[in-house]
Structure formats: C-alpha cells, structure tokens
Design a protein around this motif. Structure first.
Motif, mmCIF file in Angstrom:
data_model
loop_
_atom_site.group_PDB
_atom_site.id
_atom_site.type_symbol
_atom_site.label_atom_id
_atom_site.label_comp_id
_atom_site.label_asym_id
_atom_site.label_seq_id
_atom_site.Cartn_x
_atom_site.Cartn_y
_atom_site.Cartn_z
ATOM 1 N N ASN A 172 0.819 -1.213 0.000
ATOM 2 C CA ASN A 172 0.000 0.000 0.000
ATOM 3 C C ASN A 172 0.854 1.265 0.000
ATOM 4 O OD1 ASN A 172 -2.112 -1.779 0.101
ATOM 5 N ND2 ASN A 172 -3.104 -0.849 1.847
ATOM 6 N N LEU A 173 1.972 1.247 0.695
ATOM 7 C CA LEU A 173 2.855 2.410 0.717
ATOM 8 C C LEU A 173 3.344 2.737 -0.692
ATOM 9 C CD1 LEU A 173 4.377 4.509 2.474
ATOM 10 C CD2 LEU A 173 6.271 2.869 2.539
ATOM 11 N N VAL A 174 3.755 1.716 -1.410
ATOM 12 C CA VAL A 174 4.238 1.936 -2.775
ATOM 13 C C VAL A 174 3.096 2.403 -3.674
ATOM 14 C CG1 VAL A 174 5.169 0.799 -4.832
ATOM 15 C CG2 VAL A 174 6.196 0.361 -2.597
ATOM 16 N N GLY A 175 1.962 1.721 -3.626
ATOM 17 C CA GLY A 175 0.869 2.017 -4.543
ATOM 18 C C GLY A 175 0.087 3.282 -4.233
ATOM 19 N N ILE A 176 -0.080 3.608 -2.962
ATOM 20 C CA ILE A 176 -0.955 4.713 -2.586
ATOM 21 C C ILE A 176 -0.195 5.996 -2.276
ATOM 22 C CG2 ILE A 176 -2.599 5.491 -0.800
ATOM 23 C CD1 ILE A 176 -3.658 2.623 -0.747
ATOM 24 N N VAL A 177 1.028 5.877 -1.789
ATOM 25 C CA VAL A 177 1.768 7.075 -1.400
ATOM 26 C C VAL A 177 2.955 7.343 -2.320
ATOM 27 C CG1 VAL A 177 3.119 8.170 0.433
ATOM 28 C CG2 VAL A 177 1.040 6.913 1.009
ATOM 29 N N LEU A 178 3.857 6.372 -2.449
ATOM 30 C CA LEU A 178 5.105 6.640 -3.165
ATOM 31 C C LEU A 178 4.915 6.875 -4.665
ATOM 32 C CD1 LEU A 178 7.582 4.204 -1.408
ATOM 33 C CD2 LEU A 178 7.255 6.639 -1.017
ATOM 34 N N MET A 179 4.236 5.964 -5.346
ATOM 35 C CA MET A 179 4.103 6.122 -6.793
ATOM 36 C C MET A 179 3.333 7.387 -7.185
ATOM 37 S SD MET A 179 6.116 4.020 -7.995
ATOM 38 C CE MET A 179 5.861 4.271 -9.723
ATOM 39 N N PRO A 180 2.208 7.705 -6.545
ATOM 40 C CA PRO A 180 1.553 8.974 -6.903
ATOM 41 C C PRO A 180 2.452 10.189 -6.666
ATOM 42 C CG PRO A 180 0.010 7.578 -5.745
ATOM 43 C CD PRO A 180 1.352 6.902 -5.658
ATOM 44 N N LEU A 181 3.224 10.160 -5.585
ATOM 45 C CA LEU A 181 4.150 11.271 -5.340
ATOM 46 C C LEU A 181 5.210 11.361 -6.432
ATOM 47 C CD1 LEU A 181 4.928 11.178 -1.519
ATOM 48 C CD2 LEU A 181 3.843 13.022 -2.801
ATOM 49 N N LEU A 182 5.685 10.214 -6.854
ATOM 50 C CA LEU A 182 6.771 10.195 -7.827
ATOM 51 C C LEU A 182 6.316 10.580 -9.227
ATOM 52 C CD1 LEU A 182 8.616 6.999 -6.626
ATOM 53 C CD2 LEU A 182 9.346 9.365 -6.318
ATOM 54 N N ILE A 183 5.100 10.199 -9.586
ATOM 55 C CA ILE A 183 4.676 10.477 -10.966
ATOM 56 C C ILE A 183 3.928 11.791 -11.128
ATOM 57 C CG2 ILE A 183 4.622 8.047 -11.593
ATOM 58 C CD1 ILE A 183 1.557 8.229 -11.519
ATOM 59 N N GLU A 184 3.676 12.500 -10.022
ATOM 60 C CA GLU A 184 2.903 13.739 -10.158
ATOM 61 C C GLU A 184 3.611 14.801 -11.004
ATOM 62 O OE1 GLU A 184 4.023 15.892 -5.899
ATOM 63 O OE2 GLU A 184 2.012 15.174 -6.246
#
Length: 185
Positions: free
Chosen positions: A124-136
């Motif tokens: 969930n950390l990768v899918g919900i927090v990290l990836m959205p932050l990285l691709i924004e």
C-alpha cells in the motif's frame, strides 16, 4: 509480489477489453477518488496504516480464529476470496485475492501477524503514497511520445527507478521467506 503484479496487469487488460466492448467502465472506487484528491498524510493514514493493520487483523487473525476447525486450505481460500471481494472493485479483486492467499499462507505457516501486516504495509505504501508522489511531476503523455523524455528528465525519473529497485528487493525478500517456509513444510 511478482504474481500479484502479473495478476493485476492481466486484470487491467481484461477490464480494458470489457470496457472497450461494452463502453461501461468497471474500474475505480470511492477510495480511488479519495486517494487521488487527498494530501499525503490522509493517504498514508487511511490508505496504508489503517488497511495494513485493520484488514490483516480481520482477514488473517479474526477469520483464522473463526475457521480454525476448517483446515488451513479452506481458511486460505476463504481469506483470499473475502479479501479480494472486500476491495470493492473488479480491477483490484483478483490481485487482492492472490495477495490475500499469500498473506493467509504466510500467517498459517508462521503464526506471526506482523509478516502479512508488513507486506500489506509495503504494497500500500508503494501504490498509494510513493508512486503517486513520484509520478505527479512526470508528463506521462510526453513519456509515451518523446523517446528522449526519460533522459532529459532524469531528475524526475530516478526516484521512480529507486522505488522500483526497492520493490524488487522486497520481492527477493518475499521469495526468501517463501523458500525458508517451504523447507519447513
């Protein structure tokens, strides 16, 4: 984890085909809408911490207690199906069920709730927090059309690559856990 992502991609492809044929969208949930429009802290609390602890407590600990007399295989199957259905949309159902089966199996083999909680937290950390932050800050359309986009925007892309490397390390860690647990069987 590799199997989870493979099932997720297969489900996404299947849903895309169904949507193209029927014109009816089947993806997305209220949680998806909340996550896409929320700040980091609420996403972290309600998308990572609460599900990792709450869902694992319910689908591993409580369900295991209720199905104790039914045998391990029945528990793993019921836990997986319930976990998949609980996620509330067709897009997540299959990979969540696969992940639920893995988490249930790990819980059966180790009797340690922290193992599925930790893995659920990481997913969930990768899918919900990290990836959205990285691709924004990445223009996904430009990345598709401009072959030099990645090189020209390496400052934006390298964090995604680092997270990808971290996910690969978690997959290796999970494989090692599986190998160790399988030797105990």
């Amino acid at each position: 984890f590799g199997a989870m992502y493979a099932v997720n991609y297969a489900t996404t492809i299947l849903l895309s085909i169904v949507e193209a044929i029927t014109g009816y969208g089947m993806q997305g949930t209220a949680l998806d809408d909340m996550v896409s429009g929320s700040a980091l802290l609420p996403n972290f609390i309600f998308g990572v911490i609460v599900p990792a602890f709450g869902e694992e407590f319910i689908f591993r600990y409580m369900l295991r207690r209720k199905l104790r007399g039914s045998g391990d295989k029945i528990y793993i199957l019921v836990s997986a199906v319930c976990f998949g259905a609980f996620h509330g949309n067709f897009n997540q159902m299959f990979y969540a069920a696969a992940l639920g089966a893995i988490f249930a199996w790990l819980y059966v083999r180790t009797n340690k709730l922290w193992i599925p909680i930790s893995l659920h937290f990481i997913v969930n950390l990768v899918g919900i927090v990290l990836m959205p932050l990285l691709i924004e800050n990445i223009d996904l359309n430009a990345m598709d059309t401009d072959p030099n986009y990645l090189v020209q925007n390496m400052d934006k892309v390298w964090p995604i690559m680092a997270v990808g490397a971290g996910v690969i390390l978690v997959i290796i860690w999970a494989i090692i856990i599986f190998a160790v647990l399988l030797k105990r069987v």
